[in-house]
Enzyme design. Structure first.
Site, short mmCIF file in Angstrom:
data_model
loop_
_atom_site.label_atom_id
_atom_site.label_comp_id
_atom_site.label_asym_id
_atom_site.label_seq_id
_atom_site.Cartn_x
_atom_site.Cartn_y
_atom_site.Cartn_z
N ASN A 1 82.68 44.12 69.09
CA ASN A 1 81.57 44.48 68.34
C ASN A 1 81.18 46.16 68.51
O ASN A 1 81.08 46.73 67.36
CB ASN A 1 80.17 43.81 68.66
CG ASN A 1 80.15 42.49 68.18
OD1 ASN A 1 80.57 42.05 67.11
ND2 ASN A 1 79.57 41.33 68.95
N PHE B 1 69.84 39.95 81.06
CA PHE B 1 70.50 38.81 82.06
C PHE B 1 70.38 39.38 83.54
O PHE B 1 69.87 38.63 84.45
CB PHE B 1 71.86 38.55 81.66
CG PHE B 1 72.60 37.49 82.28
CD1 PHE B 1 71.81 36.37 83.24
CD2 PHE B 1 73.86 37.65 82.95
CE1 PHE B 1 72.44 35.64 84.02
CE2 PHE B 1 74.45 36.77 83.84
CZ PHE B 1 73.74 35.99 84.21
N TYR C 1 85.94 37.15 84.53
CA TYR C 1 85.38 38.84 84.67
C TYR C 1 86.73 39.62 84.51
O TYR C 1 86.79 40.36 83.76
CB TYR C 1 84.69 38.97 86.09
CG TYR C 1 84.21 40.39 85.98
CD1 TYR C 1 83.32 40.73 85.60
CD2 TYR C 1 84.79 41.27 87.01
CE1 TYR C 1 82.65 42.29 85.49
CE2 TYR C 1 84.68 42.89 87.03
CZ TYR C 1 83.30 43.18 86.34
OH TYR C 1 82.80 44.22 86.49
N VAL D 1 75.09 41.43 73.22
CA VAL D 1 76.29 42.01 72.64
C VAL D 1 77.52 41.09 71.96
O VAL D 1 78.06 41.35 71.05
CB VAL D 1 77.10 43.03 73.38
CG1 VAL D 1 76.04 44.21 73.95
CG2 VAL D 1 77.59 42.42 74.68
#
Ligand code: NAD
Ligand code: UDP
Length: 308
Positions: free
Chosen positions: A97, A34, A143, A57
């Site tokens: 993950n 990205f 964020y 991810v």
């Protein structure tokens, strides 16, 4: 060791790939490209100790590794605000993950957190014990809160599942391989100065940041992962504090540019000041930054001269 780096094709991730390969490890880099690029890791693609996998991810992944560094997340405000829901998903699901994988493998797992967890700080400089002053519903929240939630997950997996975590809070870092259109202040000012375009200072330019050169930061990462005295969070950054006006003047001087300074509106929730308290890094990692701003800027300017 065999080491997994998420976000390994980004600015910091690619330097980390270089460092870990130079230290004799095998590296698996996963990245959805990205904000990262194959160009950042092009010099590694023929290295038999290096593997690149294009993967997001937010979807689970399985590799047999000894350590995991989780860096996947856009870091510049224009990029993380481009698709804010995706940014939160990347931080939160990416952390889950990584932690799930680390739990099964009993692997040490590192989280690239951020000084943004302190928000617009009311305590200055910021020690790790400060809980921060973050707007939960603003444009930066995807964020800031994503990274705060990732820290929460890391510490819950640590307490509940004995996962071997390390958490670093990174303060503004710069250097070669920042994307020229990344939108962060150091790359913006250098690219504008080299192209003879106006230097865009947001607001009056009196807001401060502390800028760490990338090589210093990566040394801090490796030291945090190598020791067992603390799991963090540990601030890594350069305590030298500069206003954006001072940064612009330094860039103009070092590039010998004739660019003019123009002022643009200050983005919402832009922190007024930021400076790391690095007492913990000094104590546990025996780490301090070595590269002063002018020296780091010269190296970064030399890099951007080949790009613009
Ligand atoms: P960057 O944008 O260059 O790198 C981020 C990398 O993550 C890119 O390669 C991008 O393609 C990848 N990525 C993004 N979303 C992904 C996803 N869903 N799945 C897989 N890969 C994905 O930024 P950077 O400066 O190298 O930042 C690296 C990490 O360090 C980030 O987690 C960032 O939040 C953190 N950080 C950086 C700074 C800094 O000053 N550079 C400061 C604080 C924290
Ligand atoms: N900034 C600026 N001009 C630019 C880009 C950024 O004046 O072209 C300012 C921005 O408003 C902020 C500081 O520089 O006060 C650092 O911005 P950056 O996006 O690099 O990082 P962050 O705000 O996340 O620390």
């Amino acid at each position: 060791m065999r080491i997994l780096i998420t976000g390994g094709a980004g600015f910091l991730g690619s330097h980390l790939c270089d460092r870990l390969l130079a230290d004799g490890h095998e590296v698996i880099c996963i990245d959805n490209l990205f904000t990262g690029s194959k160009a950042n890791i092009a010099h590694l693609l023929n290295n038999t100790h290096f593997e690149f996998v294009r993967h997001d991810v937010i979807d689970p992944f399985k590799y047999e590794v000894d350590q995991i560094y989780n860096l996947a997340c856009p870091a510049s405000p224009p990029h993380y605000q481009y698709n804010p829901i995706k940014t939160t998903k990347t931080s939160v699901m990416g952390a889950i993950n990584c932690l799930g994988l680390a739990k099964r493998l009993k692997a040490r797992v590192f989280q690239a957190s951020t000084s943004e967890v302190y928000g617009d700080p009311a305590v200055h400089p910021q020690p790790e014990s400060y809980w921060g002053n973050v707007n939960p519903i603003g444009k930066r929240s995807c964020y800031d809160e994503g990274k705060r939630c990732a820290e929460t997950l890391f510490f819950d997996y640590y307490r509940e599942n004995k996962v071997d975590i390390r958490v670093v809070r990174i303060f503004n870092t710069y250097g070669p391989r920042m994307h020229p259109n990344d939108g962060r202040v150091v790359s913006n000012f250098i690219v504008q100065a080299l192209k003879g375009e106006s230097i865009t200072i947001f607001g009056d330019g009196q807001q401060t940041r502390s800028f760490c050169y990338v090589d210093d930061l990566i040394e801090g990462f490796v030291r945090l992962m190598a020791q067992t005295e603390t799991v963090g969070p540990v601030n890594i950054g350069n305590p030298g504090e500069f206003t954006m006006l001072e940064l612009a003047e330094n860039v103009l001087r070092l590039t010998k540019s004739k660019s003019k300074i123009v002022h643009k509106p200050l983005p919402s929730d832009d922190p007024r000041q930021r400076k790391p308290d690095i007492t913990l890094a000094q104590k546990y990692l025996k780490w301090e930054p070595k590269v002063p701003l002018n020296e780091g800027l010269k190296k970064t300017i030399a890099y951007f001269k080949t790009k613009v």
